[in-house]
Every structure is written in C-alpha cells, then in structure tokens.
Design a protein around this motif. Structure first.
Motif, PDB file in Angstrom:
ATOM      1  N   PHE A   6       0.839  -1.205   0.000  1.00 60.29           N
ATOM      2  CA  PHE A   6       0.000   0.000   0.000  1.00 60.29           C
ATOM      3  C   PHE A   6       0.869   1.248   0.000  1.00 60.29           C
ATOM      4  CE2 PHE A   6      -1.834   3.482   2.504  1.00 60.29           C
ATOM      5  CZ  PHE A   6      -2.899   3.822   1.671  1.00 60.29           C
ATOM      6  N   ILE A   7       1.935   1.250   0.799  1.00 56.27           N
ATOM      7  CA  ILE A   7       2.839   2.404   0.837  1.00 56.27           C
ATOM      8  C   ILE A   7       3.481   2.593  -0.533  1.00 56.27           C
ATOM      9  CG2 ILE A   7       4.803   3.459   1.986  1.00 56.27           C
ATOM     10  CD1 ILE A   7       2.351   3.000   3.794  1.00 56.27           C
ATOM     11  N   THR A   8       3.841   1.506  -1.184  1.00 52.42           N
ATOM     12  CA  THR A   8       4.428   1.583  -2.529  1.00 52.42           C
ATOM     13  C   THR A   8       3.443   2.188  -3.519  1.00 52.42           C
ATOM     14  OG1 THR A   8       5.808  -0.360  -2.084  1.00 52.42           O
ATOM     15  CG2 THR A   8       5.451   0.236  -4.396  1.00 52.42           C
ATOM     16  N   ALA A   9       2.187   1.734  -3.461  1.00 52.61           N
ATOM     17  CA  ALA A   9       1.169   2.263  -4.366  1.00 52.61           C
ATOM     18  C   ALA A   9       0.899   3.739  -4.085  1.00 52.61           C
ATOM     19  CB  ALA A   9      -0.119   1.448  -4.227  1.00 52.61           C
ATOM     20  N   LEU A  10       0.859   4.109  -2.814  1.00 49.78           N
ATOM     21  CA  LEU A  10       0.617   5.499  -2.429  1.00 49.78           C
ATOM     22  C   LEU A  10       1.760   6.396  -2.896  1.00 49.78           C
ATOM     23  CD1 LEU A  10      -1.056   7.588  -0.878  1.00 49.78           C
ATOM     24  CD2 LEU A  10       0.177   6.902   1.200  1.00 49.78           C
ATOM     25  N   ALA A  11       2.993   5.946  -2.685  1.00 50.81           N
ATOM     26  CA  ALA A  11       4.150   6.731  -3.099  1.00 50.81           C
ATOM     27  C   ALA A  11       4.188   6.903  -4.616  1.00 50.81           C
ATOM     28  CB  ALA A  11       5.440   6.059  -2.610  1.00 50.81           C
ATOM     29  N   ALA A  12       3.826   5.859  -5.340  1.00 50.81           N
ATOM     30  CA  ALA A  12       3.819   5.940  -6.805  1.00 50.81           C
ATOM     31  C   ALA A  12       2.776   6.943  -7.287  1.00 50.81           C
ATOM     32  CB  ALA A  12       3.543   4.563  -7.395  1.00 50.81           C
ATOM     33  N   LEU A  13       1.597   6.953  -6.665  1.00 47.77           N
ATOM     34  CA  LEU A  13       0.552   7.887  -7.062  1.00 47.77           C
ATOM     35  C   LEU A  13       0.970   9.326  -6.754  1.00 47.77           C
ATOM     36  CD1 LEU A  13      -2.312   8.231  -8.183  1.00 47.77           C
ATOM     37  CD2 LEU A  13      -3.182   7.991  -5.840  1.00 47.77           C
ATOM     38  N   GLN A  14       1.626   9.536  -5.625  1.00 45.91           N
ATOM     39  CA  GLN A  14       2.081  10.879  -5.285  1.00 45.91           C
ATOM     40  C   GLN A  14       3.188  11.349  -6.225  1.00 45.91           C
ATOM     41  OE1 GLN A  14       3.059  10.857  -1.100  1.00 45.91           O
ATOM     42  NE2 GLN A  14       0.928  10.579  -0.475  1.00 45.91           N
ATOM     43  N   LYS A  15       4.091  10.456  -6.580  1.00 41.56           N
ATOM     44  CA  LYS A  15       5.144  10.818  -7.512  1.00 41.56           C
ATOM     45  C   LYS A  15       4.565  11.131  -8.886  1.00 41.56           C
ATOM     46  CE  LYS A  15       9.553   9.222  -9.432  1.00 41.56           C
ATOM     47  NZ  LYS A  15      10.564   8.122  -9.459  1.00 41.56           N
ATOM     48  N   ASP A  16       3.605  10.340  -9.315  1.00 42.09           N
ATOM     49  CA  ASP A  16       2.978  10.537 -10.615  1.00 42.09           C
ATOM     50  C   ASP A  16       2.304  11.898 -10.703  1.00 42.09           C
ATOM     51  OD1 ASP A  16       2.046   9.743 -13.219  1.00 42.09           O
ATOM     52  OD2 ASP A  16       0.084   9.369 -12.322  1.00 42.09           O
ATOM     53  N   ARG A  17       1.751  12.368  -9.597  1.00 47.06           N
ATOM     54  CA  ARG A  17       1.054  13.647  -9.589  1.00 47.06           C
ATOM     55  C   ARG A  17       1.935  14.818  -9.177  1.00 47.06           C
ATOM     56  NH1 ARG A  17      -0.213  13.371 -13.001  1.00 47.06           N
ATOM     57  NH2 ARG A  17      -0.728  15.557 -12.814  1.00 47.06           N
ATOM     58  N   GLY A  18       3.228  14.550  -8.966  1.00 43.25           N
ATOM     59  CA  GLY A  18       4.157  15.629  -8.668  1.00 43.25           C
ATOM     60  C   GLY A  18       4.018  16.223  -7.287  1.00 43.25           C
ATOM     61  N   VAL A  19       3.492  15.451  -6.339  1.00 40.53           N
ATOM     62  CA  VAL A  19       3.296  15.978  -4.981  1.00 40.53           C
ATOM     63  C   VAL A  19       4.113  15.209  -3.947  1.00 40.53           C
ATOM     64  CG1 VAL A  19       1.002  16.886  -5.498  1.00 40.53           C
ATOM     65  CG2 VAL A  19       1.223  14.544  -4.644  1.00 40.53           C
ATOM     66  N   ALA A  20       5.042  14.382  -4.408  1.00 38.71           N
ATOM     67  CA  ALA A  20       5.814  13.557  -3.474  1.00 38.71           C
ATOM     68  C   ALA A  20       6.823  14.371  -2.678  1.00 38.71           C
ATOM     69  CB  ALA A  20       6.531  12.443  -4.234  1.00 38.71           C
ATOM     70  N   ASP A  21       7.181  15.547  -3.168  1.00 43.22           N
ATOM     71  CA  ASP A  21       8.235  16.324  -2.521  1.00 43.22           C
ATOM     72  C   ASP A  21       7.723  17.600  -1.859  1.00 43.22           C
ATOM     73  OD1 ASP A  21      10.325  14.538  -3.265  1.00 43.22           O
ATOM     74  OD2 ASP A  21      10.299  15.378  -5.289  1.00 43.22           O
ATOM     75  N   LEU A  22       6.459  17.620  -1.491  1.00 41.25           N
ATOM     76  CA  LEU A  22       5.936  18.776  -0.763  1.00 41.25           C
ATOM     77  C   LEU A  22       6.694  18.939   0.552  1.00 41.25           C
ATOM     78  CD1 LEU A  22       2.084  18.245  -1.264  1.00 41.25           C
ATOM     79  CD2 LEU A  22       3.541  19.914  -2.411  1.00 41.25           C
ATOM     80  N   ARG A  23       6.943  20.195   0.919  1.00 51.17           N
ATOM     81  CA  ARG A  23       7.787  20.474   2.081  1.00 51.17           C
ATOM     82  C   ARG A  23       7.032  21.311   3.118  1.00 51.17           C
ATOM     83  NH1 ARG A  23      13.424  20.649   0.765  1.00 51.17           N
ATOM     84  NH2 ARG A  23      13.641  22.499   2.085  1.00 51.17           N
ATOM     85  N   MET A  24       7.013  20.829   4.357  1.00 47.21           N
ATOM     86  CA  MET A  24       6.423  21.622   5.431  1.00 47.21           C
ATOM     87  C   MET A  24       7.145  22.961   5.593  1.00 47.21           C
ATOM     88  SD  MET A  24       5.713  18.995   8.572  1.00 47.21           S
ATOM     89  CE  MET A  24       4.853  17.443   8.375  1.00 47.21           C
ATOM     90  N   SER A  25       8.446  22.933   5.434  1.00 49.74           N
ATOM     91  CA  SER A  25       9.233  24.150   5.654  1.00 49.74           C
ATOM     92  C   SER A  25       8.860  25.261   4.688  1.00 49.74           C
ATOM     93  CB  SER A  25      10.730  23.835   5.531  1.00 49.74           C
ATOM     94  OG  SER A  25      11.027  23.255   4.269  1.00 49.74           O
ATOM     95  N   ASP A  26       8.321  24.911   3.527  1.00 57.84           N
ATOM     96  CA  ASP A  26       7.896  25.938   2.575  1.00 57.84           C
ATOM     97  C   ASP A  26       6.706  26.732   3.081  1.00 57.84           C
ATOM     98  OD1 ASP A  26       9.883  25.247   0.800  1.00 57.84           O
ATOM     99  OD2 ASP A  26       8.604  23.981  -0.449  1.00 57.84           O
ATOM    100  N   TYR A  27       6.021  26.210   4.077  1.00 60.52           N
ATOM    101  CA  TYR A  27       4.865  26.890   4.658  1.00 60.52           C
ATOM    102  C   TYR A  27       5.163  27.437   6.049  1.00 60.52           C
ATOM    103  CZ  TYR A  27       2.326  24.874   0.762  1.00 60.52           C
ATOM    104  OH  TYR A  27       1.911  24.542  -0.513  1.00 60.52           O
ATOM    105  N   GLY A  28       6.438  27.437   6.419  1.00 58.21           N
ATOM    106  CA  GLY A  28       6.844  28.027   7.688  1.00 58.21           C
ATOM    107  C   GLY A  28       6.760  27.115   8.881  1.00 58.21           C
ATOM    108  N   VAL A  29       6.510  25.825   8.659  1.00 57.57           N
ATOM    109  CA  VAL A  29       6.427  24.877   9.776  1.00 57.57           C
ATOM    110  C   VAL A  29       7.826  24.628  10.326  1.00 57.57           C
ATOM    111  CG1 VAL A  29       5.737  22.566  10.494  1.00 57.57           C
ATOM    112  CG2 VAL A  29       4.396  23.797   8.758  1.00 57.57           C
ATOM    113  N   ASP A  30       7.948  24.623  11.642  1.00 56.06           N
ATOM    114  CA  ASP A  30       9.223  24.347  12.302  1.00 56.06           C
ATOM    115  C   ASP A  30       9.046  23.149  13.233  1.00 56.06           C
ATOM    116  OD1 ASP A  30      11.206  24.810  14.765  1.00 56.06           O
ATOM    117  OD2 ASP A  30      12.037  25.820  13.000  1.00 56.06           O
ATOM    118  N   PRO A  31      10.016  22.240  13.271  1.00 56.73           N
ATOM    119  CA  PRO A  31       9.884  21.048  14.138  1.00 56.73           C
ATOM    120  C   PRO A  31       9.641  21.354  15.606  1.00 56.73           C
ATOM    121  CG  PRO A  31      11.659  20.717  12.559  1.00 56.73           C
ATOM    122  CD  PRO A  31      11.231  22.148  12.422  1.00 56.73           C
TER     123      PRO A  31
END
Length: 394
Positions: free
Chosen positions: A330-355
């Motif tokens: 399931f994780i493999t299928a989910l990761a493939a779908l996210q990569k296919d749609r160009g959303v696999a590399d979304l970054r929290m830091s781009d929205y100002g989130v800090d750990p």
C-alpha cells in the motif's frame, strides 16, 4: 452493525447545475425559500469561470431573490462565518446556496447555524474550548454546489472551522447542517489548477483510506470506502492530465462524494486532526497538501505495527496493484501515485512549519478532535504522533 441516514437529495452528473431551478419552490423540489444567501470564496475563479452567473440564472428561473457573501478563504474562520450569519439575518435570507469547494460548503453550514441562532459560534463547538451547547434552532437549509472533488462536504453534516484566537481547527455540527440538496456537476471541476486538483483528490482518497483501516469501520462504510479508493486512485491522474476528460473527472467526483458518505456512516482516523493542527497554525497550507505530507509516515506506522495487514493489502489492490501480498505494498502504491502527480516532494518548511512546533501540534490535534484517535487501528502515543511529524518533515 451500522446506522445509515442521508437526508440530502443529490443531483450527480455533468450539466446537473442546469437543473437547480427544478428543485426550488416546486412541489417535489428539495428547496423551499424566497431568498438565498449565495456563499462563494474570496477568490475570482467562481466568477471568472461563469459558475456564479449560471447559479444566478437558476435562482432567477426559480423566482428566488439572493444576495452574495464572498469572504470565505481557504481555511474558513470563526469571525467570517459569524459575519456571514449576521449578513444572512440582516438581508432576510431563508436558505443558503453554497457554490465552491469544501471551505465554502463548510463555511455555509456554520453560517446557517449562526443565521438561525446568533451568538458565538464556539458556543456550539463540541471540542477543545467549545462550550458544547446544542443550537436551539436548525441551520438555514443548505444547497451545496461543489466545484471541487475532494472534501465530500456536500454529503455530510460537519464543517471544519478555524478559531484564530485559539489556533483550533475543529468540527462544527448541529441540527440542519446536512445539505438539503447537493449538486455534484463535474463540469464545474475541470478548471481547477492541477496542483489543487491533486490536493483535493488526495483529500478524498484519504477520507476513505482512513475509513478503511478505522476500528469503527462497518460493512456499509467498507463498501463505500472501497469504491471511493478505486475511483479516485485510478482516475485522478487522467483527470489532471486531460482536464476535459469528463469520464475521469466524473469518476473522481464520485469517489469524493462517496468519501463524504463514508465519513457520515463510518469515520476518519487521527490523520485528519494531525493535519488540522498543521494548517491551524499555518493557514496558507492547503489541507490536502498537509495530508499528503504526513501520509507515508502515518500509514507506515500502522504497517510497521501490523495493525491491520489485510486491510492494507486490500487497499493496494483497490489502487491497481493486482499482485499485492504484503501491507507495505500500500505504501508503494501510495508513493507511486504521489510521484505521478508531482506531490511527493511537498515540504512543510515551505509553509513556515518548524519542528519545534510539533509537541504543541500533537496536543492541539488531541484537544480539537480527539475522538478520531479512538478510531485508529492501534493507539498512537504522543511520541508516535511527534515521530510521524518528524519523519514527514522536509
């Protein structure tokens, strides 16, 4: 066991907006009222794409007057919906026509309660700092005309509203908040920009993947969630690459609609409050994008715990992996779908989130929608939640 109750009349299919006038003030229609509060977003797309003109024409054909409230943002807030309620009362509106995505429909449910009851919205909130009072009057009747395929808000009675004073993003419920009429017209969804169509599609998908692994799942919600997972995951990419492909867009719209039903008769899990905490503190973060960001770490936690291996294997197959035989598929299928749609590399830091914010976000998630954590296939500790955030952080 399950209880199924769905009071919403639904018109589903391309061109169905053109039938709205047949549902207003007719003997067999779902809507009876003289004046509508038309709720739209504070953006320009509803007007630019001609959807507002079409709605106005339908209201005029039905002989209904209307006024327009156009202040709803991507994450609707308490002050805005309270203002909308006052505006509806001052203008003598007796029903609401919500034209937009999930934010507009959610805002309209809260506006409907405020128009009928007045006061402070947080008086009626059941979670966090809400005063847990039951509204004495039902919401104004709501017509939900969705222009996106994502939230399923046209089919359920819940609204997600943010209180900026307390950074709480939580559910608002009350009598009459189920729409009396939903129009799900895929023609209105083709103009959504690709990135947001992806965010919305994954939101719809996660409503049902959460429902599928939920400890509160029942046979009805399982059936609905399975069809939604299949419809969204197998058609989302085509609906984005080929925006005029009405068959693909209709399939994603159906999946979103079914996911709304899944939430009404089943449940979501803790993924949604964990994301709500992210976008409560960082309001420019789209809800669907936040869900994508935490999804692989979130579902991987339950896979690693072997909480419900069979369900993950079944979901992988629903997503098109015919030979799936282990939960990690399931994780493999989910990761493939996210990569296919160009959303696999979304970054929290781009929205100002800090750990450093993660501990307060974990507490926020529990305070605002703690009951969702009870639906997890195995219980998450605060440390588990913080680790999911940390593993998701880029």
């Amino acid at each position: 066991m399950f209880t199924f109750w769905m009071p919403t009349t639904t018109l589903f299919g391309a061109g169905k907006l053109n039938e709205l006038h047949t549902q207003i003030n007719t003997p067999t229609g779902a809507v009876h009222g003289k004046k509508a509060l038309v709720v739209i977003s504070n953006g320009t797309s509803t007007r630019a794409n001609g959807y507002l003109d079409r709605l106005e024409n339908e209201l005029k054909q039905a002989g209904a007057d209307y006024v327009i409230f156009d202040k709803v943002a991507a994450n609707p807030t308490k002050p805005v919906v309270e203002e909308g309620g006052r505006f509806a009362r001052e203008n003598g509106c007796d029903f609401i026509a919500a034209l937009g995505g999930g934010s507009v429909m959610d805002a309209s449910k809260a506006i409907g309660l405020m128009a009928a009851n007045g006061g402070d919205l947080w008086d009626y909130v059941l979670f966090g700092t809400g005063k847990k009072q039951r509204p004495s009057k039902p919401s104004l009747p709501i017509v939900a005309i969705t222009t996106t395929a994502g939230t399923g808000s046209e089919t359920d009675g819940g609204a997600v509203i943010t209180n900026p004073e307390t950074n709480e993003k939580t559910g608002v419920f009350g009598p009459g908040t189920y729409p009396v009429l939903a129009i799900v017209d895929p023609e209105l969804m083709t103009s959504v920009p690709p990135a947001f169509k992806a965010y919305q599609g994954f939101d719809a998908l996660f409503h049902s993947t959460e429902g599928y692994i939920s400890a509160a799942r029942n046979e009805f919600s399982k059936m609905v969630a399975a069809e939604a997972i299949c419809s969204v995951s197998r058609n989302l990419a085509v609906s984005i690459r080929q925006p005029d492909n009405m068959e693909a867009m209709s399939a994603v719209a159906l999946g979103s609609y079914l996911s709304g039903i899944q939430m009404a008769i089943g449940s979501c899990t803790s993924a949604h409050p964990l994301e709500h905490a992210l976008s409560a503190y960082h309001e420019k973060l789209p809800h669907g994008a936040g869900l994508i960001m935490i999804s692989k770490a979130y579902y991987s936690h339950f896979v690693e715990q072997h909480a419900c291996d069979d369900r993950f294997i079944e979901m992988a197959k629903l997503m098109g992996m015919k030979n799936a035989g282990k939960p990690e598929d399931f994780i493999t299928a989910l990761a493939a779908l996210q990569k296919d749609r160009g959303v696999a590399d979304l970054r929290m830091s781009d929205y100002g989130v800090d750990p450093s914010e993660f501990p307060k976000m974990v507490q926020n998630a529990r305070d605002t929608l703690g009951r969702n954590f009870l639906n997890d296939p195995c219980r998450l500790s605060d440390e588990d939640c913080a680790a999911i955030y940390q593993k998701s952080y880029k």
